[in-house]
Design a protein around this motif. Structure first.
Motif, mmCIF file in Angstrom:
data_model
loop_
_atom_site.group_PDB
_atom_site.id
_atom_site.type_symbol
_atom_site.label_atom_id
_atom_site.label_comp_id
_atom_site.label_asym_id
_atom_site.label_seq_id
_atom_site.Cartn_x
_atom_site.Cartn_y
_atom_site.Cartn_z
ATOM 1 N N ARG A 1 0.832 -1.213 0.000
ATOM 2 C CA ARG A 1 0.000 0.000 0.000
ATOM 3 C C ARG A 1 0.860 1.254 0.000
ATOM 4 N NH1 ARG A 1 -4.885 -1.381 4.217
ATOM 5 N NH2 ARG A 1 -5.846 -2.986 2.942
ATOM 6 N N GLU A 2 1.920 1.219 0.789
ATOM 7 C CA GLU A 2 2.822 2.372 0.857
ATOM 8 C C GLU A 2 3.471 2.627 -0.498
ATOM 9 O OE1 GLU A 2 6.828 3.701 3.305
ATOM 10 O OE2 GLU A 2 5.623 2.032 4.049
ATOM 11 N N ILE A 3 3.892 1.569 -1.168
ATOM 12 C CA ILE A 3 4.517 1.704 -2.489
ATOM 13 C C ILE A 3 3.525 2.278 -3.488
ATOM 14 C CG2 ILE A 3 5.424 0.381 -4.440
ATOM 15 C CD1 ILE A 3 6.804 -1.433 -2.325
ATOM 16 N N LYS A 4 2.284 1.779 -3.453
ATOM 17 C CA LYS A 4 1.261 2.293 -4.364
ATOM 18 C C LYS A 4 1.023 3.778 -4.136
ATOM 19 C CE LYS A 4 -1.222 -2.011 -5.087
ATOM 20 N NZ LYS A 4 -2.453 -2.765 -4.796
ATOM 21 N N LEU A 5 0.979 4.181 -2.871
ATOM 22 C CA LEU A 5 0.780 5.601 -2.562
ATOM 23 C C LEU A 5 1.957 6.442 -3.050
ATOM 24 C CD1 LEU A 5 -0.768 5.431 1.000
ATOM 25 C CD2 LEU A 5 -1.863 6.317 -1.052
ATOM 26 N N LYS A 6 3.148 5.938 -2.856
ATOM 27 C CA LYS A 6 4.332 6.676 -3.309
ATOM 28 C C LYS A 6 4.348 6.792 -4.825
ATOM 29 C CE LYS A 6 7.420 5.678 0.555
ATOM 30 N NZ LYS A 6 8.647 5.003 0.978
ATOM 31 N N GLU A 7 3.983 5.712 -5.520
ATOM 32 C CA GLU A 7 3.932 5.760 -6.983
ATOM 33 C C GLU A 7 2.897 6.760 -7.457
ATOM 34 O OE1 GLU A 7 3.150 1.715 -8.069
ATOM 35 O OE2 GLU A 7 5.282 1.145 -7.963
ATOM 36 N N LYS A 8 1.756 6.747 -6.805
ATOM 37 C CA LYS A 8 0.685 7.682 -7.166
ATOM 38 C C LYS A 8 1.140 9.122 -6.947
ATOM 39 C CE LYS A 8 -4.138 8.712 -6.114
ATOM 40 N NZ LYS A 8 -5.283 8.359 -5.273
ATOM 41 N N ALA A 9 1.811 9.369 -5.833
ATOM 42 C CA ALA A 9 2.293 10.711 -5.535
ATOM 43 C C ALA A 9 3.367 11.141 -6.532
ATOM 44 C CB ALA A 9 2.842 10.771 -4.121
ATOM 45 N N GLN B 1 1.595 15.787 1.893
ATOM 46 C CA GLN B 1 0.429 15.088 1.368
ATOM 47 C C GLN B 1 0.668 13.569 1.381
ATOM 48 O OE1 GLN B 1 -0.406 16.724 -2.488
ATOM 49 N NE2 GLN B 1 -0.438 18.816 -1.722
ATOM 50 N N LEU B 2 1.879 13.169 1.019
ATOM 51 C CA LEU B 2 2.222 11.756 1.009
ATOM 52 C C LEU B 2 2.143 11.179 2.420
ATOM 53 C CD1 LEU B 2 3.252 9.208 -0.400
ATOM 54 C CD2 LEU B 2 5.558 10.065 -0.104
ATOM 55 N N ILE B 3 2.712 11.883 3.386
ATOM 56 C CA ILE B 3 2.687 11.428 4.779
ATOM 57 C C ILE B 3 1.252 11.314 5.272
ATOM 58 C CG2 ILE B 3 3.265 12.082 7.154
ATOM 59 C CD1 ILE B 3 5.880 13.286 5.967
ATOM 60 N N GLU B 4 0.447 12.308 4.945
ATOM 61 C CA GLU B 4 -0.958 12.280 5.352
ATOM 62 C C GLU B 4 -1.684 11.088 4.730
ATOM 63 O OE1 GLU B 4 -4.711 15.034 4.385
ATOM 64 O OE2 GLU B 4 -3.079 16.077 5.424
ATOM 65 N N SER B 5 -1.415 10.809 3.466
ATOM 66 C CA SER B 5 -2.057 9.683 2.793
ATOM 67 C C SER B 5 -1.632 8.351 3.399
ATOM 68 C CB SER B 5 -1.726 9.689 1.301
ATOM 69 O OG SER B 5 -2.310 10.793 0.689
ATOM 70 N N ILE B 6 -0.348 8.225 3.738
ATOM 71 C CA ILE B 6 0.144 6.990 4.357
ATOM 72 C C ILE B 6 -0.509 6.803 5.722
ATOM 73 C CG2 ILE B 6 2.175 5.863 5.348
ATOM 74 C CD1 ILE B 6 3.779 7.076 3.019
ATOM 75 N N GLN B 7 -0.636 7.895 6.485
ATOM 76 C CA GLN B 7 -1.270 7.796 7.792
ATOM 77 C C GLN B 7 -2.740 7.402 7.650
ATOM 78 O OE1 GLN B 7 -0.358 11.690 9.301
ATOM 79 N NE2 GLN B 7 1.530 11.002 10.303
ATOM 80 N N GLN C 1 3.724 10.094 -9.642
ATOM 81 C CA GLN C 1 3.151 10.282 -10.971
ATOM 82 C C GLN C 1 2.373 11.585 -11.074
ATOM 83 O OE1 GLN C 1 0.870 6.748 -11.627
ATOM 84 N NE2 GLN C 1 2.664 5.513 -12.136
ATOM 85 N N SER C 2 1.607 11.904 -10.040
ATOM 86 C CA SER C 2 0.761 13.093 -10.138
ATOM 87 C C SER C 2 1.416 14.346 -9.575
ATOM 88 C CB SER C 2 -0.563 12.840 -9.419
ATOM 89 O OG SER C 2 -0.337 12.712 -8.026
ATOM 90 N N GLY C 3 2.408 14.180 -8.772
ATOM 91 C CA GLY C 3 3.061 15.336 -8.148
ATOM 92 C C GLY C 3 2.304 15.802 -6.923
ATOM 93 N N THR C 4 1.035 15.501 -6.844
ATOM 94 C CA THR C 4 0.213 15.812 -5.671
ATOM 95 C C THR C 4 -0.698 14.633 -5.412
ATOM 96 O OG1 THR C 4 -1.542 16.805 -6.981
ATOM 97 C CG2 THR C 4 0.179 18.284 -6.148
ATOM 98 N N ILE C 5 -1.335 14.678 -4.301
ATOM 99 C CA ILE C 5 -2.253 13.609 -3.944
ATOM 100 C C ILE C 5 -3.664 14.185 -3.954
ATOM 101 C CG2 ILE C 5 -2.933 12.011 -2.112
ATOM 102 C CD1 ILE C 5 0.042 11.919 -1.361
#
Length: 160
Positions: free
Chosen positions: A113-121, A139-145, A123-127
């Protein structure tokens, strides 16, 4: 404890002593690897045996420990049944072993899940759904949390 005056660090030994000690270590390492390989082979053969082919005392012990009565089963069936039964009774170590064996451990799920979130971040530059004034890292930290909280809610929060 050994007499510390007799202990000589490896960096103070001569090249020939270091070479000889390295050779001894290599030989012992090879011996240990061969012993582990032989044990693995024996275990693979043992779990594929039907319980009915085992000596009576061994068969009785395995069947009693596994709480089974059918001696036509394989040793591996008895082991798997015991592992699943013990995990279902709440033994966290058996749960972890079972999930790890299935490739479903909590650690593996969280990492993926963490890898998917990082890849998404990346690719898009933002979440998506994040505040405009947050940096991409925040934004990445918030999404991981958020994902971690969601995971704990789904998984029951016990980490297994």
């Amino acid at each position: 404890m050994a007499n510390e005056k007799n202990l000589v660090p490896a960096n103070r030994r001569s090249k020939s002593e270091a070479r000889e000690n390295g050779r001894k270590g290599g030989l012992n390492s090879g011996k240990s690897r061969r012993r582990r390989k032989a044990l693995r082979t024996m275990l693979k053969e043992a779990v594929s045996l039907p319980l009915s082919d085992l000596p009576e005392d061994l068969k009785a012990g395995i069947m009693k420990a596994a709480q089974i009565t059918d001696d036509s089963l394989l040793v591996s069936d008895a082991v798997l049944g015991s592992l699943i039964r013990t995990a279902c009774k709440g033994n966290s170590q058996m749960m972890r072993l079972l999930l790890d064996t299935l490739g479903e451990s909590a650690d593996v799920r969280m990492k993926s899940r963490e890898i998917k979130l990082k890849e998404k971040a990346a690719q898009s530059g933002t979440i998506a759904g994040a505040h405009e004034n947050q940096s991409a890292m925040e934004q990445l930290i918030e999404s991981i949390q958020t994902a971690s909280k969601e995971y704990e809610r789904i998984d029951g929060g016990d980490g297994t």
